[in-house]
Design a protein around this motif. Sequence first.
Motif, PDB file in Angstrom:
ATOM      1  N   ALA A  19       1.223  -1.213   0.056  1.00  0.00           N
ATOM      2  CA  ALA A  19       0.058  -0.144   0.397  1.00  0.00           C
ATOM      3  C   ALA A  19       0.873   1.490  -0.121  1.00  0.00           C
ATOM      4  O   ALA A  19       0.345   2.473  -0.636  1.00  0.00           O
ATOM      5  CB  ALA A  19      -0.669  -0.173   1.287  1.00  0.00           C
ATOM      6  N   LEU A  20       2.144   1.434   0.863  1.00  0.00           N
ATOM      7  CA  LEU A  20       2.779   2.476   1.022  1.00  0.00           C
ATOM      8  C   LEU A  20       3.427   2.808  -0.722  1.00  0.00           C
ATOM      9  O   LEU A  20       4.063   3.639  -0.691  1.00  0.00           O
ATOM     10  CB  LEU A  20       4.334   2.546   2.014  1.00  0.00           C
TER      11      LEU A  20
ATOM     12  N   TYR B 249       0.581   9.125   1.047  1.00  0.00           N
ATOM     13  CA  TYR B 249       1.593   8.710   1.721  1.00  0.00           C
ATOM     14  C   TYR B 249       2.584   8.905   3.543  1.00  0.00           C
ATOM     15  O   TYR B 249       2.020   7.800   4.300  1.00  0.00           O
ATOM     16  CB  TYR B 249       3.485   8.377   1.057  1.00  0.00           C
TER      17      TYR B 249
ATOM     18  N   ILE C 181      -0.896   7.364   5.356  1.00  0.00           N
ATOM     19  CA  ILE C 181      -0.659   6.272   5.782  1.00  0.00           C
ATOM     20  C   ILE C 181       0.413   6.068   7.139  1.00  0.00           C
ATOM     21  O   ILE C 181      -0.391   5.378   8.224  1.00  0.00           O
ATOM     22  CB  ILE C 181      -0.782   5.682   4.804  1.00  0.00           C
TER      23      ILE C 181
ATOM     24  N   ARG D 272      -1.807   4.629  10.874  1.00  0.00           N
ATOM     25  CA  ARG D 272      -1.114   3.511  10.873  1.00  0.00           C
ATOM     26  C   ARG D 272      -1.470   3.332  12.333  1.00  0.00           C
ATOM     27  O   ARG D 272      -0.835   2.360  13.432  1.00  0.00           O
ATOM     28  CB  ARG D 272      -1.023   2.944  10.140  1.00  0.00           C
TER      29      ARG D 272
ATOM     30  N   ASN E 101      -5.484   6.395  -2.571  1.00  0.00           N
ATOM     31  CA  ASN E 101      -4.105   5.874  -1.881  1.00  0.00           C
ATOM     32  C   ASN E 101      -4.406   5.676  -0.626  1.00  0.00           C
ATOM     33  O   ASN E 101      -4.380   4.468  -0.155  1.00  0.00           O
ATOM     34  CB  ASN E 101      -3.242   6.626  -1.850  1.00  0.00           C
TER      35      ASN E 101
ATOM     36  N   ALA F 110      -5.066   1.704   1.358  1.00  0.00           N
ATOM     37  CA  ALA F 110      -4.701   0.842   2.039  1.00  0.00           C
ATOM     38  C   ALA F 110      -5.402   0.264   3.888  1.00  0.00           C
ATOM     39  O   ALA F 110      -5.646  -0.123   5.058  1.00  0.00           O
ATOM     40  CB  ALA F 110      -4.016   2.168   3.246  1.00  0.00           C
TER      41      ALA F 110
END
Length: 220
Positions: free
Chosen positions: A23-24, A70, A73, A77, A101, A105
């Motif tokens: 995902a990243l 980016y 995410i 998390r 994106n 994720a």
Amino acid sequence: MAQQTWTAVDACFDGLLVEEDEALTAAAAGSEAAGLPAHQVVPNQGKLLHLLARIRGARRILEIGTLGGYSTIWLARALPEGGRLVTLEVDERCAPIAAENIARAGLRDVVDIRLGRAVDLLPQLTDTDPFDLVFIDADKPSNPAYLEWALRLTRPGGVIIGDNVVRGGAVVDAADSDPRVQGVRRFTELIAEHPRLTATALQTVGSKGYDGLVIALVTE
């Protein structure tokens, strides 16, 4: 030679310490393919943000400057169950790419993307619960205003992080007319002067070159 060494060291540590999953990597690749500016944090910086949020025990995070999502995410998390991240983005090109994106994720229900000028959106957050961590990574001339709002919106014990404050060393030149340099200079001066903040700044080198960040603790 210095840049080659910095990049090689980043690659070494990333391979050992940074768990960048599909995902990243897809978020980074998708942003590049869409022609977004290459301003996002690199993997080890993203992991640093993630760790700072976890160390703080952040349940609510504010990000000023989403780009392709980016860093969003990485930060999202770090949140516990029930946590929430609000991210502000002015560029209409970036928001849908970031949304894609972030959804990839699995964070669609955790992240609230708001489109518009941050100086217009920030006042709308005064009626929400305070934030535990604020990451400022947007237009540098507005950093002083973003700091003012971050202080209004962050609870005691919260953390405020400002990225890209070294400007290749130009931050030391008071006569530099670049509004980005003047913005980060005033941002840092305001942090130093403010009675509710204790802070430090770090110079960084790596695959993105030479820059740095400010980390401030809201003490009361």
